[in-house]
Design a protein around this motif. Structure first.
Motif, PDB file in Angstrom:
ATOM      1  N   SER A 163      -1.247  -1.490   6.125  1.00 53.35           N
ATOM      2  CA  SER A 163      -0.482  -0.444   5.451  1.00 53.35           C
ATOM      3  C   SER A 163       0.653   0.061   6.332  1.00 53.35           C
ATOM      4  O   SER A 163       1.695   0.486   5.832  1.00 53.35           O
ATOM      5  N   TYR A 164       0.452  -0.010   7.653  1.00 53.01           N
ATOM      6  CA  TYR A 164       1.474   0.461   8.583  1.00 53.01           C
ATOM      7  C   TYR A 164       1.793  -0.637   9.578  1.00 53.01           C
ATOM      8  O   TYR A 164       0.973  -1.510   9.870  1.00 53.01           O
ATOM      9  N   ALA A 173       5.565   2.604   7.553  1.00 52.59           N
ATOM     10  CA  ALA A 173       4.927   1.816   6.497  1.00 52.59           C
ATOM     11  C   ALA A 173       5.330   0.349   6.617  1.00 52.59           C
ATOM     12  O   ALA A 173       6.504   0.034   6.820  1.00 52.59           O
ATOM     13  N   GLN A 335      -2.918  -2.934  -0.444  1.00 52.44           N
ATOM     14  CA  GLN A 335      -1.680  -3.704  -0.383  1.00 52.44           C
ATOM     15  C   GLN A 335      -1.711  -4.854  -1.382  1.00 52.44           C
ATOM     16  O   GLN A 335      -2.689  -5.599  -1.477  1.00 52.44           O
TER      17      GLN A 335
END
Length: 544
Positions: A163-164, A173, A335
């Motif tokens: 996600s990051y 992000a 994701q």
């Protein structure tokens, strides 16, 4: 090509457009007209410069999309004869229940992957069975509501989705791009999962428009006869793929029960741990012959459900242990990434405008010269209507909408902001006064009209009109309601405008990334037939 998108309420919208187009006073002069003066309504015929240019977008950000594409679709107008776009997809999965209680004696009945299609219910017969049309599916089959087969493979994904961004100390992000397919195809885990003998689920995959009916089970946990009385639930048509039940028994149920390896069992305590263990699914498509079919799907509504029986009491060693029926649902969430395989090439020059969704192409529009703006300002006119007209040369899928925006500032035009119109039965034609909706003129020629009345007013009213006369961006769009932006992998710099403004273009409207379609419009080249080239028309009100 068969485009199965059906625009409900389109006739209503076009009627509203007709009324507005006939009313040259619409939202135009308001409180600017005072007293009892007489006014003349005129069309501005003095030169109106308009310049178009094309730009291939290159790879685009494809995580964070609200709809995804899966399948194979025609790309011949933008990549040469027989060129297609392959739309692959990857998603994480999430446990619906943490630390699932798995007993002894587990027997997996089936593992089913489901994703609903966009569909419209047409009727219900006397036995309660629904008849549906499927929307948002594009195919080479010319028979209405029939689809050509593609090859579809579903694998366990071995590529970590974050996600990051770990390269930014997890403070930013993470972005994934449309050209990342090799990262997934080279990290496939084990064999294909949709290995059912029914080839319509894999090697000859075809969307099914039948209603899905689930039947009850009896006391021995066997399915009851398929009669109306035994119907448990009915659902709209959906992709339903039977996955390898032995694989999921070992990889999920046995792992969740493993008392001898607490490290493995910890993977089922939360979704962060689970996703580090089971990274998700990767959908890979291939073309069969010269045919194609591509679907738009809301994967966020999809899941993988493991249907299994187990001993009702754990470690039951009796001769005939009592069984119970259980389900473990793995939702598609976290994701999700669309992965596009295509080649996009377009001719140089401004005789045509090339708009292609996904990893495709867009155009830029420049209006006026400084002299023209000053001439209009000197007339002290009140702008009643200003519109751009684009004529279709050829298209893939007949994109139902194109979208014009402020490319200098990556935002909507004022005309978009103030347009309150909506159609509850079909939100895709909201803001129909702003326009950009495909229509046919009196001669049956396909065109798009976009109103920029208030944008032009603001330009003329500004003391720094060169600055307000921004470069405009033009794209196809799947949804006029979503005007967020997604990143381009490779930035490009646009030529300076007369105001001296230089723009590094690094993002594109998400509605264009989502759209599978493309259209070629006649451009602005002076050699074009005046009836076909881009038209910029202004109607104004002048005191008499």
């Amino acid at each position: 090509m068969t485009n199965t998108i059906f625009f409900k309420g389109l006739a209503v919208a076009f009627m509203a457009l007709f009324i507005v187009s006939c009313d040259k006073d619409y939202n135009s002069i308001g409180s600017d007209i005072v007293g009892n003066e007489n006014f003349l309504f005129e069309k501005y015929t003095g030169p109106l410069s308009i310049k178009s240019s094309n730009q291939i977008t290159g790879p685009v950000q494809t995580n964070g999309l609200y709809i995804h594409q899966l399948g194979v679709i025609d790309n011949s107008l933008f990549g040469g004869p027989n060129e297609v776009t392959k739309n692959h997809f990857a998603t994480q999965l999430a446990l619906s229940d943490f630390e699932p209680e798995i007993h002894s004696g587990v027997q997996v009945d089936s593992v089913v992957l489901t994703v609903p299609y966009f569909s419209t219910k047409l009727s219900t017969d006397s036995n309660g069975w629904g008849k549906y049309d499927l929307d948002s599916i594009y195919t080479s089959n010319t028979v209405d509501q029939e689809f050509d087969a593609i090859k579809l493979k579903v694998y366990r994904n071995g590529y970590t989705l974050n996600s990051y961004d770990p390269n930014e100390d997890f403070a930013t992000a993470k972005k994934y791009y449309s050209d990342d397919n090799s990262k997934f195809s080279s990290n496939i885990v084990d064999n294909v999962l949709n290995n059912d003998p029914d080839v319509k689920q894999n090697d000859q995959f075809v969307p099914d428009k039948k209603e899905y009916v689930r039947f009850k089970v009896d006391g021995d946990l066997n399915m009851m006869p398929k009669t109306n009385e035994n119907v448990q639930s009915r659902s709209n048509p959906r992709m339903r793929l039977k996955l390898d039940k032995n694989y999921f028994k070992t990889a999920i149920l046995d792992a969740a029960r493993d008392e001898t390896n607490l490290g493995t069992k910890q993977f089922f305590t939360n979704n962060s741990n689970f996703r580090s263990y089971f990274k998700g699914l990767y959908f890979q498509v291939e073309q069969i012959g010269a045919n194609y079919t591509s679907m738009m799907l809301d994967f966020a509504k999809g899941n993988v459900t493991i249907y299994y029986k187990q001993h009702k009491t754990d470690n039951d060693t009796s001769a005939n242990p009592e069984l119970e029926m259980k389900e473990l649902v793995l939702n598609m969430s976290g994701q999700m990434v669309n992965l596009f395989e295509n080649n996009v090439s377009i001719p140089s020059g401004d005789s045509r405008i090339y708009l292609k969704g996904g990893q495709g192409s867009m155009a830029f529009i420049e209006l006026f010269s400084g002299t023209e703006l000053q001439q209009l300002r000197d007339k002290k006119v009140l702008i009643n209507d200003a519109s751009l007209y684009f004529t279709v040369d050829s298209s893939l899928g007949n994109p139902n909408r194109i979208y014009l925006f402020d490319a200098n500032n990556d935002k909507v035009l004022y005309d978009y902001s103030i347009d309150p119109t909506s159609v509850s039965t079909n939100p895709k034609i909201n803001k129909f006064i702003f326009g950009g909706i495909l229509y046919k003129d009196d001669q049956g020629v396909k065109k798009y009209r976009i109103r920029i009345t208030d944008h032009i007013r603001r330009v003329l009213a500004s003391s720094d009109y060169d600055k307000e006369n921004v470069r405009l961006g033009l794209v196809v769009t799947e949804s006029i309601n979503n005007v967020s932006n997604l990143a381009l992998k490779n930035k490009f710099t646009l030529p300076a405008l007369p105001s001296g403004f230089v723009k590094e273009f690094d993002k594109i409207p998400s509605g264009s990334v989502v759209s599978p379609n493309g259209v070629v419009l006649f451009g602005t080249d002076s050699s074009l037939d005046p009836d076909k080239k881009v038209k910029f028309e202004i109607y104004y009100t002048k005191p008499n």
